[in-house]
Design an enzyme around this catalytic site. Structure first.
Site, short mmCIF file in Angstrom:
data_model
loop_
_atom_site.label_atom_id
_atom_site.label_comp_id
_atom_site.label_asym_id
_atom_site.label_seq_id
_atom_site.Cartn_x
_atom_site.Cartn_y
_atom_site.Cartn_z
CB SER A 1 -0.97 -0.03 1.19
OG SER A 1 -1.92 1.00 1.07
CB SER A 2 1.65 3.90 2.48
OG SER A 2 2.52 5.01 2.55
#
Length: 422
Positions: free
Chosen positions: A149-150
C-alpha cells in the site's frame, strides 16, 4: 483518508516486539532480533530505522528494504511479513523504515519526495541503506525494495528516485511513480487513488525519469501485484504501473509470457519469460486492497533472485523450430518465417530473436512487431497470434532492403530458447 487507510492490513497489525535502540557504530547490531538504529545519517523527515540481521548473514549480503503500509510501522512490517524468517534461510539483511508523522503514511506526494535527494522520506531510506552497506560491506548491486500500500507507493518512488541504487522492487497494491503528486501539502490524491490518473506509457516513463534528470544507466526490474476489487487504490493503477515500468525499461506492453501460477491469478511478464523478467505483473481476481498473504514473500525473493528454491519456475517451451523462405531482388527481399512450437507446453506470448545479416534493414513486417530494424532484431507477437499450442505454428514475415547479402538469418531463439532451423 484516515478511515480508508486504517483498514490496510489490519490483520497484520500485531504487537511490536521490543526493539533495542542503538546509535551508529562500527560494530554490527545484534543478530536474529529486530534492532533500532539511530544516527544512521541524513534523515530530513525523521524516519526511524529498524534492521534485522540474521545469525546466518552472508559475506557481502544483499539488502532488502521492506516498507510498511499507512497506520503501520517498521515493527508492524516485521511482524506482518516473513522477510525476517526468510533472511534466516538466505542470509540477506532487512531494513524496516518507520514513519513518525501522524498519518503513519510515507511521503509519496510532495515535490521533495519525487526528486532524487529532494529532502523527504527517500533520502532517509537511502541513508539507512548506506549505513548497512558501510557496516556489513553489503553488495551494492543487490539492494531491493518491497512494500504494501503506502509502502508499495514508496517502492515505486524509491526506484524512480534512485535507479542506480536498487536492482529491483516489488509493489503490493501501489500506484505509479508520480501518480500521487500534490503541490498543496496534502498527502492524499483522490484522482490517483480512484484510478482516474491516466497517461501514455511514454508520459509515465518521462515522469519517472524526471526524478533523476540525465541518468542513463541501468534501470531496476519491477514486480507488481494488485487485486481487481481494490477499493482504496483502484485497479486501473495496476495497468498504469505496467505502462510506466515497461517504458522505463524500454519494453513494449505486449507480454512475453502469460500464465496463472495460482487460482485466480494472472501473471504477465514483459521483456522476458523467466523468473527474473524485467517487469512482472500479477493480477488477483476478486481480491481487494489487503492482498498480501503468507507465501508471497517467497515469490518476491524468486523475482529478486535472493532464494535458491521458491515456487516452481514457469514451464518454458521444450523446443522450437523455425523455417525461413526468402525471395530476393537487386536491393530488397521478403522473408516468410514459420515458428513451430515442438515442445509439450503452450507458448502464451512470444518473442522471436534473430540477427539480420550485415546490410539488411527491415522496412515492413507482418504478424509481429520488429525492433530494431537491423542488427539484433526481436519480433514480438501480434494480438491475434500470441498463443502457440504444442505442435502448432505461427507465420510471420518481413520486407527488407540489402546491400548485397540477401541471406536469411541463421539462428533464432523463442522466448530465450534456441530453435532448430530448416
Amino acid at each position: 483518508m484516515g478511515g480508508a487507510l486504517a483498514l490496510l492490513l489490519a490483520a497484520a497489525l500485531l504487537a511490536a516486539p521490543a526493539a533495542e535502540a542503538r546509535p551508529q557504530a562500527a560494530a554490527p547490531v545484534p543478530t536474529a532480533t529486530l534492532t533500532e538504529v539511530t544516527g544512521f545519517g541524513t534523515n530530513p523527515s525523521g524516519l526511524r530505522m529498524y534492521v534485522y540481521v540474521p545469525a546466518s548473514v552472508t559475506a557481502h549480503p544483499a539488502v532488502l528494504v521492506a516498507v510498511h503500509w499507512c497506520t503501520g510501522s517498521g515493527p508492524d512490517m516485521y511482524n506482518g511479513t516473513e522477510y525476517d524468517t526468510l533472511a534466516d534461510q538466505y542470509g540477506y539483511i532487512v531494513i524496516y523504515p518507520s514513519v513518525t508523522r501522524s498519518s503513519k503514511c510515507f511521503d509519496v506526494s510532495s515535490p521533495q519526495a519525487l526528486k532524487r535527494g529532494g529532502g523527504s522520506d527517500p533520502v532517509g531510506i537511502k541513508s539507512m541503506i548506506d549505513w548497512v552497506t558501510a557496516t556489513y560491506s553489503a553488495d551494492t548491486g543487490r539492494v531491493y525494495a518491497t512494500g504494501i500500500s503506502s509502502g508499495a507507493m514508496m517502492t515505486n518512488v524509491l526506484l524512480g528516485d534512485y535507479p542506480d541504487v536498487f536492482a529491483a522492487g516489488a509493489a503490493f497494491s501501489g500506484v505509479p511513480f508520480g501518480c500521487f503528486a500534490t503541490t498543496d501539502g496534502s498527502e492524499w490524491n483522490s484522482a490517483c487513488s480512484g484510478g482516474t490518473v491516466i497517461h501514455t506509457a511514454q508520459e509515465w516513463g518521462d515522469i519517472a525519469r524526471a526524478a533523476y534528470p540525465g541518468y542513463t544507466g541501468a534501470r531496476p526490474r519491477m514486480q507488481l501485484w494488485h487485486g481487481t476489487e481494490d477499493d482504496v487504490l483502484r485497479y486501473p493503477n495496476f495497468g498504469e504501473e505496467i505502462k510506466q515500468w515497461t517504458n522505463v525499461r524500454g519494453l513494449n506492453q505486449t507480454p512475453a509470457a502469460t500464465d496463472s501460477p495460482a487460482s485466480g491469478w494472472t501473471r504477465t511478464r514483459y521483456g522476458g519469460t523467466g523468473d527474473q523478467a524485467p517487469v512482472e505483473a500479477i493480477s488477483l481476481q476478486g481480491v481487494g486492497h489487503n492482498l498480501y498473504a503468507w507465501g508471497m514473500a517467497e515469490r518476491v525473493l524468486t523475482f529478486f533472485g535472493l532464494n535458491s528454491s521458491g515456487p516452481t519456475p514457469q514451464p518454458q517451451p521444450g523446443s522450437c523450430r523455425v523455417t525461413v523462405t526468402t525471395n530476393a531482388w537487386s536491393t530488397g527481399l521478403t522473408a516468410s518465417v514459420t515458428v513451430t512450437n515442438t515442445g509439450s507446453t503452450a507458448v502464451n506470448g512470444w518473442q522471436l530473436a534473430f540477427t539480420l545479416p550485415s546490410g539488411q534493414t527491415i522496412t515492413n513486417g507482418w504478424g509481429a512487431t520488429y525492433t530494431p530494424a537491423s542488427g539484433a532484431v526481436t519480433a514480438t507477437n501480434a494480438s491475434y497470434n500470441g498463443g502457440i499450442a504444442p505442435n502448432a505454428s505461427a507465420s510471420i514475415g518481413y520486407q527488407a532492403t540489402h546491400t548485397g547479402n540477401s541471406a536469411a538469418p541463421g539462428a533464432f531463439t523463442l522466448n530465450g530458447s534456441a530453435c532448430s532451423t530448416g
